[in-house]
Enzyme design. Structure first.
Site, PDB file in Angstrom:
ATOM      1  N   GLU A  38       0.867  -1.196   0.000  1.00 11.03           N
ATOM      2  CA  GLU A  38       0.000   0.000   0.000  1.00 11.03           C
ATOM      3  C   GLU A  38       0.890   1.227   0.000  1.00 11.03           C
ATOM      4  OE1 GLU A  38      -3.215   0.799   3.172  1.00 11.03           O
ATOM      5  OE2 GLU A  38      -2.144   2.677   2.843  1.00 11.03           O
ATOM      6  N   HIS A 195      -9.255   2.159   0.162  1.00 15.69           N
ATOM      7  CA  HIS A 195      -8.330   2.915   1.007  1.00 15.69           C
ATOM      8  C   HIS A 195      -9.055   4.112   1.619  1.00 15.69           C
ATOM      9  CE1 HIS A 195      -5.081   5.769   1.901  1.00 15.69           C
ATOM     10  NE2 HIS A 195      -4.322   4.704   2.068  1.00 15.69           N
ATOM     11  N   ASP A 320       2.720   1.967   3.838  1.00 15.01           N
ATOM     12  CA  ASP A 320       2.054   3.267   3.695  1.00 15.01           C
ATOM     13  C   ASP A 320       3.077   4.364   3.401  1.00 15.01           C
ATOM     14  OD1 ASP A 320      -0.147   4.893   3.446  1.00 15.01           O
ATOM     15  OD2 ASP A 320      -0.927   4.529   5.455  1.00 15.01           O
TER      16      ASP A 320
HETATM   17 MN    MN Z   1      -2.703   4.467   3.654  1.00 18.02          MN
END
Ligand code: MN
Length: 359
Positions: A38, A195, A320
């Site tokens: 991600e 998301h 992230d």
């Molecule tokens: Mn994220």
């Protein structure tokens, strides 16, 4: 508890330090690749459109002002990013157009910029095929166009699924007008990543501030709610092979599973006016149609519970990037008391299988 946390943090720091020094060299010796699933990027055209778009309460990243540094990091799909990955011990990133993507733009602009972003990501994947894979940005503002772009991006460009940043102008994907997107995803056999972004208008005012708002709480609760809306609308009864992915250790859903089932059973028995029947229990859809990643939630008690609840095949590693520290996140997970097979599943095998990455 504090003591354990402190000790594991120190261990994690030591490992993060080691990988920062030797990550690139040790890549070949590790029994698994570390694939982070991600990881954010922005295209130049989306960045330019962000600067022209003003929505109260929805800050957008632009190349000028306080977000300019992160904007540069998000644009870079070459040297700087690859160096950071090498230093932090990340072998491959799955790239997602950074939230809220094109979902804050007017319909035709959103459709055009989604395609442009996919071309931008696909070019980077072509330049660095062992380092990058990507999901397709799509514009839910135009569900038919989104379905066509999902097909073009996966079949023609080689992207690995779709990314939707939760609601679009306060509309959630439980509304049947969006279901052509799910129909396409199921037919193409590619997953859709849902998301977070700023919650819908009414929720945004209630869940605000440094603790209840943003990524600390609001984002996760909003996406968890989105998934439960899909379940209760019958999305997975209509598309039983649909695969949905959420980050942040399942957006709190694994913690709530037994209670959600328990209350559904009570309502089916007539409490609070009853509930319409579904083909499976709420937790069945979560166990069978949902995959989760660890983005921003690389904490042991939460990972252990999620593995217990969903199973080893359902949980994927994510950082992230660049919003969380890559090396620190790797260090946390490497320091966890997981067996070699569990780590291989978490860091590599589940991502390869779910997104159809090259081995
Ligand atoms: Mn994220």
């Amino acid at each position: 508890m504090v003591h354990i946390t402190r000790r594991s943090m120190l261990a994690a720091t030591a490992i993060a330090g080691a990988s920062a020094a030797t990550g690139a060299k040790t890549t070949g010796r590790r029994p698994y690749r570390r694939i982070a699933t991600e990881e954010g990027f922005l295209s130049p055209a989306v960045l330019a459109q962000n600067a022209k778009t003003h929505i109260p309460g929805v800050p957008l990243i632009t190349s000028e002002g306080p977000s300019s540094l992160v904007a540069r990091t998000l644009l870079d799909l070459d040297g700087g990013r690859l160096s950071a990955m090498d230093a932090d011990g990340i072998d491959m990133q799955l790239l997602l157009l950074s939230s809220p993507g094109v979902q804050v733009f007017e319909r035709s602009t959103a459709v055009a910029l989604a395609a442009d972003a996919n071309d931008y990501a696909a070019a980077a994947c072509k330049r660095h095929p062992t380092r990058f894979a990507a999901l397709a940005a799509i514009a839910p503002q135009d569900p038919a166009a989104a379905a066509r772009e999902l097909e073009r991006a996966t079949r023609t460009l080689g992207l690995k699924g779709g990314i939707i940043n939760s609601h679009t102008f306060d509309h959630y994907l439980d509304e049947q007008s969006f279901w052509p997107i799910f129909e396409a995803a199921e037919a193409l056999d590619v997953p859709i990543y849902i998301h977070p972004r700023e919650p819908a208008t009414g929720m945004r005012e209630i869940m605000s501030g440094p603790v209840a708002g943003g990524p600390a709480w609001a984002y996760g609760v909003e996406v968890g709610t989105h998934i439960l809306k899909l379940i209760s609308a019958g999305v997975f009864d209509r598309f039983p092979k649909l695969r949905i992915v959420v980050g942040h250790m399942g957006e709190a859903l694994p913690f709530w599973l037994p209670r959600i089932d328990n209350r559904y059973v009570a309502m089916r028995a007539g409490m609070f006016g009853g509930a319409k029947p579904m083909q499976r229990m709420p937790s069945d859809y979560i166990r069978e149609n949902l995959w989760v990643t660890t983005s921003g939630m690389n904490y042991w008690p939460q990972l252990r519970m999620t593995l217990d609840v969903l199973g080893r095949d359902r949980v994927l590693y994510a950082t992230d990037y660049p919003f969380e520290k890559q090396g620190e996140a790797v260090g946390f997970v490497e320091a966890m008391p997981l067996g070699a097979a569990d780590k291989k599943a978490l860091f590599e095998d589940n991502a390869v299988k779910l997104f159809g990455l090259t081995r």
